[in-house]
Motif scaffolding. Structure first.
Motif, PDB file in Angstrom:
ATOM      1  N   GLU A  97      -9.293  14.342 -11.027  1.00 37.67           N
ATOM      2  CA  GLU A  97      -8.912  13.043 -10.495  1.00 37.67           C
ATOM      3  C   GLU A  97      -7.419  13.026 -10.138  1.00 37.67           C
ATOM      4  O   GLU A  97      -7.000  12.398  -9.165  1.00 37.67           O
ATOM      5  CB  GLU A  97      -9.216  11.935 -11.512  1.00 37.67           C
ATOM      6  N   VAL A  98      -6.626  13.710 -10.927  1.00 39.59           N
ATOM      7  CA  VAL A  98      -5.200  13.832 -10.632  1.00 39.59           C
ATOM      8  C   VAL A  98      -5.003  14.641  -9.354  1.00 39.59           C
ATOM      9  O   VAL A  98      -4.140  14.328  -8.522  1.00 39.59           O
ATOM     10  CB  VAL A  98      -4.441  14.482 -11.812  1.00 39.59           C
ATOM     11  N   GLU A  99      -5.820  15.665  -9.181  1.00 37.78           N
ATOM     12  CA  GLU A  99      -5.741  16.488  -7.969  1.00 37.78           C
ATOM     13  C   GLU A  99      -6.064  15.658  -6.726  1.00 37.78           C
ATOM     14  O   GLU A  99      -5.466  15.838  -5.667  1.00 37.78           O
ATOM     15  CB  GLU A  99      -6.695  17.670  -8.089  1.00 37.78           C
ATOM     16  N   ARG A 100      -7.011  14.732  -6.854  1.00 41.08           N
ATOM     17  CA  ARG A 100      -7.316  13.842  -5.735  1.00 41.08           C
ATOM     18  C   ARG A 100      -6.078  13.042  -5.345  1.00 41.08           C
ATOM     19  O   ARG A 100      -5.755  12.888  -4.159  1.00 41.08           O
ATOM     20  CB  ARG A 100      -8.446  12.884  -6.110  1.00 41.08           C
ATOM     21  N   ASN A 101      -5.380  12.517  -6.352  1.00 40.92           N
ATOM     22  CA  ASN A 101      -4.188  11.724  -6.067  1.00 40.92           C
ATOM     23  C   ASN A 101      -3.077  12.564  -5.451  1.00 40.92           C
ATOM     24  O   ASN A 101      -2.298  12.077  -4.625  1.00 40.92           O
ATOM     25  CB  ASN A 101      -3.690  11.053  -7.348  1.00 40.92           C
TER      26      ASN A 101
ATOM     27  N   ALA B 129       1.411  12.966 -17.550  1.00 36.78           N
ATOM     28  CA  ALA B 129       1.771  11.566 -17.323  1.00 36.78           C
ATOM     29  C   ALA B 129       0.675  10.844 -16.545  1.00 36.78           C
ATOM     30  O   ALA B 129       0.384   9.672 -16.799  1.00 36.78           O
ATOM     31  CB  ALA B 129       3.102  11.480 -16.574  1.00 36.78           C
ATOM     32  N   SER B 130       0.064  11.540 -15.599  1.00 32.28           N
ATOM     33  CA  SER B 130      -1.032  10.948 -14.832  1.00 32.28           C
ATOM     34  C   SER B 130      -2.215  10.644 -15.738  1.00 32.28           C
ATOM     35  O   SER B 130      -2.819   9.560 -15.656  1.00 32.28           O
ATOM     36  CB  SER B 130      -1.473  11.888 -13.713  1.00 32.28           C
ATOM     37  N   ILE B 131      -2.566  11.593 -16.584  1.00 35.41           N
ATOM     38  CA  ILE B 131      -3.699  11.404 -17.491  1.00 35.41           C
ATOM     39  C   ILE B 131      -3.462  10.198 -18.389  1.00 35.41           C
ATOM     40  O   ILE B 131      -4.353   9.377 -18.608  1.00 35.41           O
ATOM     41  CB  ILE B 131      -3.924  12.677 -18.321  1.00 35.41           C
ATOM     42  N   ALA B 132      -2.234  10.055 -18.882  1.00 36.07           N
ATOM     43  CA  ALA B 132      -1.906   8.935 -19.760  1.00 36.07           C
ATOM     44  C   ALA B 132      -1.935   7.609 -19.012  1.00 36.07           C
ATOM     45  O   ALA B 132      -2.526   6.622 -19.468  1.00 36.07           O
ATOM     46  CB  ALA B 132      -0.540   9.155 -20.401  1.00 36.07           C
ATOM     47  N   ALA B 133      -1.313   7.563 -17.843  1.00 37.74           N
ATOM     48  CA  ALA B 133      -1.203   6.307 -17.088  1.00 37.74           C
ATOM     49  C   ALA B 133      -2.538   5.845 -16.548  1.00 37.74           C
ATOM     50  O   ALA B 133      -2.799   4.635 -16.452  1.00 37.74           O
ATOM     51  CB  ALA B 133      -0.202   6.479 -15.944  1.00 37.74           C
ATOM     52  N   LEU B 134      -3.398   6.783 -16.191  1.00 40.86           N
ATOM     53  CA  LEU B 134      -4.673   6.437 -15.567  1.00 40.86           C
ATOM     54  C   LEU B 134      -5.825   6.351 -16.566  1.00 40.86           C
ATOM     55  O   LEU B 134      -6.957   6.066 -16.182  1.00 40.86           O
ATOM     56  CB  LEU B 134      -5.018   7.455 -14.479  1.00 40.86           C
ATOM     57  N   GLY B 135      -5.526   6.619 -17.839  1.00 38.28           N
ATOM     58  CA  GLY B 135      -6.560   6.527 -18.862  1.00 38.28           C
ATOM     59  C   GLY B 135      -7.632   7.588 -18.721  1.00 38.28           C
ATOM     60  O   GLY B 135      -8.814   7.318 -18.968  1.00 38.28           O
TER      61      GLY B 135
ATOM     62  N   ARG C 128       0.826  -1.205   0.000  1.00 31.55           N
ATOM     63  CA  ARG C 128       0.000   0.000   0.000  1.00 31.55           C
ATOM     64  C   ARG C 128       0.861   1.255   0.000  1.00 31.55           C
ATOM     65  O   ARG C 128       0.592   2.211  -0.726  1.00 31.55           O
ATOM     66  CB  ARG C 128      -0.922   0.010   1.214  1.00 31.55           C
ATOM     67  N   LEU C 129       1.916   1.245   0.814  1.00 29.40           N
ATOM     68  CA  LEU C 129       2.798   2.412   0.889  1.00 29.40           C
ATOM     69  C   LEU C 129       3.513   2.634  -0.440  1.00 29.40           C
ATOM     70  O   LEU C 129       3.615   3.775  -0.921  1.00 29.40           O
ATOM     71  CB  LEU C 129       3.819   2.214   2.010  1.00 29.40           C
ATOM     72  N   ARG C 130       3.976   1.572  -1.038  1.00 31.35           N
ATOM     73  CA  ARG C 130       4.658   1.689  -2.330  1.00 31.35           C
ATOM     74  C   ARG C 130       3.738   2.307  -3.373  1.00 31.35           C
ATOM     75  O   ARG C 130       4.140   3.217  -4.119  1.00 31.35           O
ATOM     76  CB  ARG C 130       5.126   0.310  -2.782  1.00 31.35           C
ATOM     77  N   LEU C 131       2.495   1.840  -3.430  1.00 28.92           N
ATOM     78  CA  LEU C 131       1.575   2.338  -4.446  1.00 28.92           C
ATOM     79  C   LEU C 131       1.080   3.746  -4.162  1.00 28.92           C
ATOM     80  O   LEU C 131       0.962   4.564  -5.087  1.00 28.92           O
ATOM     81  CB  LEU C 131       0.380   1.380  -4.573  1.00 28.92           C
ATOM     82  N   THR C 132       0.762   4.056  -2.904  1.00 27.38           N
ATOM     83  CA  THR C 132       0.285   5.405  -2.600  1.00 27.38           C
ATOM     84  C   THR C 132       1.379   6.442  -2.856  1.00 27.38           C
ATOM     85  O   THR C 132       1.106   7.530  -3.378  1.00 27.38           O
ATOM     86  CB  THR C 132      -0.211   5.511  -1.147  1.00 27.38           C
ATOM     87  N   GLU C 133       2.606   6.117  -2.515  1.00 25.17           N
ATOM     88  CA  GLU C 133       3.699   7.058  -2.778  1.00 25.17           C
ATOM     89  C   GLU C 133       3.928   7.222  -4.275  1.00 25.17           C
ATOM     90  O   GLU C 133       4.160   8.341  -4.753  1.00 25.17           O
ATOM     91  CB  GLU C 133       4.967   6.576  -2.086  1.00 25.17           C
ATOM     92  N   ALA C 134       3.840   6.130  -5.033  1.00 23.75           N
ATOM     93  CA  ALA C 134       4.020   6.207  -6.485  1.00 23.75           C
ATOM     94  C   ALA C 134       2.898   7.017  -7.130  1.00 23.75           C
ATOM     95  O   ALA C 134       3.144   7.835  -8.038  1.00 23.75           O
ATOM     96  CB  ALA C 134       4.064   4.799  -7.079  1.00 23.75           C
ATOM     97  N   LEU C 135       1.675   6.827  -6.662  1.00 23.82           N
ATOM     98  CA  LEU C 135       0.531   7.546  -7.225  1.00 23.82           C
ATOM     99  C   LEU C 135       0.596   9.024  -6.869  1.00 23.82           C
ATOM    100  O   LEU C 135       0.281   9.879  -7.701  1.00 23.82           O
ATOM    101  CB  LEU C 135      -0.765   6.925  -6.710  1.00 23.82           C
ATOM    102  N   ARG C 136       1.012   9.322  -5.656  1.00 20.45           N
ATOM    103  CA  ARG C 136       1.145  10.719  -5.247  1.00 20.45           C
ATOM    104  C   ARG C 136       2.233  11.422  -6.035  1.00 20.45           C
ATOM    105  O   ARG C 136       2.070  12.557  -6.492  1.00 20.45           O
ATOM    106  CB  ARG C 136       1.482  10.767  -3.746  1.00 20.45           C
ATOM    107  N   THR C 137       3.338  10.752  -6.253  1.00 22.45           N
ATOM    108  CA  THR C 137       4.435  11.329  -7.031  1.00 22.45           C
ATOM    109  C   THR C 137       4.024  11.533  -8.484  1.00 22.45           C
ATOM    110  O   THR C 137       4.335  12.567  -9.092  1.00 22.45           O
ATOM    111  CB  THR C 137       5.675  10.421  -6.961  1.00 22.45           C
ATOM    112  N   LEU C 138       3.310  10.562  -9.048  1.00 23.45           N
ATOM    113  CA  LEU C 138       2.844  10.669 -10.428  1.00 23.45           C
ATOM    114  C   LEU C 138       1.948  11.885 -10.610  1.00 23.45           C
ATOM    115  O   LEU C 138       1.953  12.516 -11.675  1.00 23.45           O
ATOM    116  CB  LEU C 138       2.079   9.395 -10.808  1.00 23.45           C
ATOM    117  N   ALA C 139       1.207  12.259  -9.580  1.00 25.59           N
ATOM    118  CA  ALA C 139       0.289  13.397  -9.665  1.00 25.59           C
ATOM    119  C   ALA C 139       1.012  14.714  -9.906  1.00 25.59           C
ATOM    120  O   ALA C 139       0.396  15.691 -10.346  1.00 25.59           O
ATOM    121  CB  ALA C 139      -0.557  13.485  -8.392  1.00 25.59           C
TER     122      ALA C 139
END
Length: 246
Positions: free
Chosen positions: A64-68, A50-56, A34-45
């Motif tokens: 939605e990017v702002e939420r992340n 890049a967020s728009i592309a990765a998250l479709g 969970r920590l690995r993914l939340t940190e990766a998602l927060r950094t991607l934001a």
């Protein structure tokens, strides 16, 4: 019993809970992933394109990017209130009595691309991540989750009713679970899976199992509980059920 629900792409805003505390979530053995993914998602934001592309996402879904970007600072609310959409409307948790809500809290869990699996009352923020997403530097989520999530779900002592679908069902296999297929039946008795009413039907079944005064602990009691709620559920295999809708 543990009824494993699919999540939803749509999620409610706001909340009154403190910001995300991964250590406060159920199944704490999943915290490292969970920590690995939340940190990766927060950094991607930090990189909106890049967020728009990765998250479709589309350009109109930049919120939605702002939420992340606010994963660790935004307020939380119980998972049962965070996820929205057809299944959760049919579940109708807002109308549960206090006693029914307590039962639902013990029996319901939600599959999550970001958290693996959370119980109904676990406090989570709004976020955007789908089961089929591929995160830069992390990869596909099945590869990230499979080993840890399968181990966690295999150690659940209760009977598991697996209502997941699509990419979320591929994140981890639960061989001991009871699966449910939503079908229609024609005049000749031939059945076929449905997609349009699938979520609503599963929501109604989950509600029946969640609020039943006596916890359904066997396939037989799942069927009888569903039928008492006006649902036609039939056994088609040792651990396979079909929910027949009109």
């Amino acid at each position: 019993m543990l009824v494993l629900l699919p999540p939803s792409e749509t999620k409610s805003d706001g909340g009154e809970g403190e910001p995300l505390d991964l250590g406060a979530l159920s199944f704490p053995e999943l915290t490292p992933v969970r920590l690995r993914l939340t940190e990766a998602l927060r950094t991607l934001a930090d990189d909106v394109p890049a967020s728009i592309a990765a998250l479709g996402l589309s350009e109109r879904q930049v919120d939605e990017v702002e939420r992340n970007a606010e994963l660790f600072t935004s307020p939380t609310r119980p998972a049962l209130e965070r996820y929205t959409g057809v299944l959760y409307d049919a579940l109708g948790a807002a109308g549960f009595t206090k006693a029914q809500r307590a039962r639902a809290g013990r029996r319901l869990a939600v599959a999550s691309a970001l958290f693996g699996v959370v119980r109904a009352e676990d406090p989570i923020p709004a976020y955007r991540l789908s089961g089929g997403s591929v995160l830069p530097g992390v990869g596909g989520l099945r590869g990230v989750w499979r080993a840890d999530l399968e181990k966690t779900l295999s150690t659940v002592d209760d009977l598991v009713v697996d209502l997941r679908s699509g990419a979320y069902a591929t994140l981890a296999d639960v061989p001991q679970a009871v699966t449910v297929r939503v079908v229609t039946e024609d005049a000749g008795g031939r059945r076929k899976s449905v997609s349009h009413f699938n979520k609503a039907a599963k929501g109604r079944l989950a509600a029946a199992l969640a609020v039943a005064p006596r916890e359904p602990g066997t396939v037989r009691t799942i069927i009888s509980t569903a039928r008492a709620a006006g649902l036609r559920v039939e056994k088609v295999g040792d651990r396979e059920l079909e929910l027949v809708i009109d």
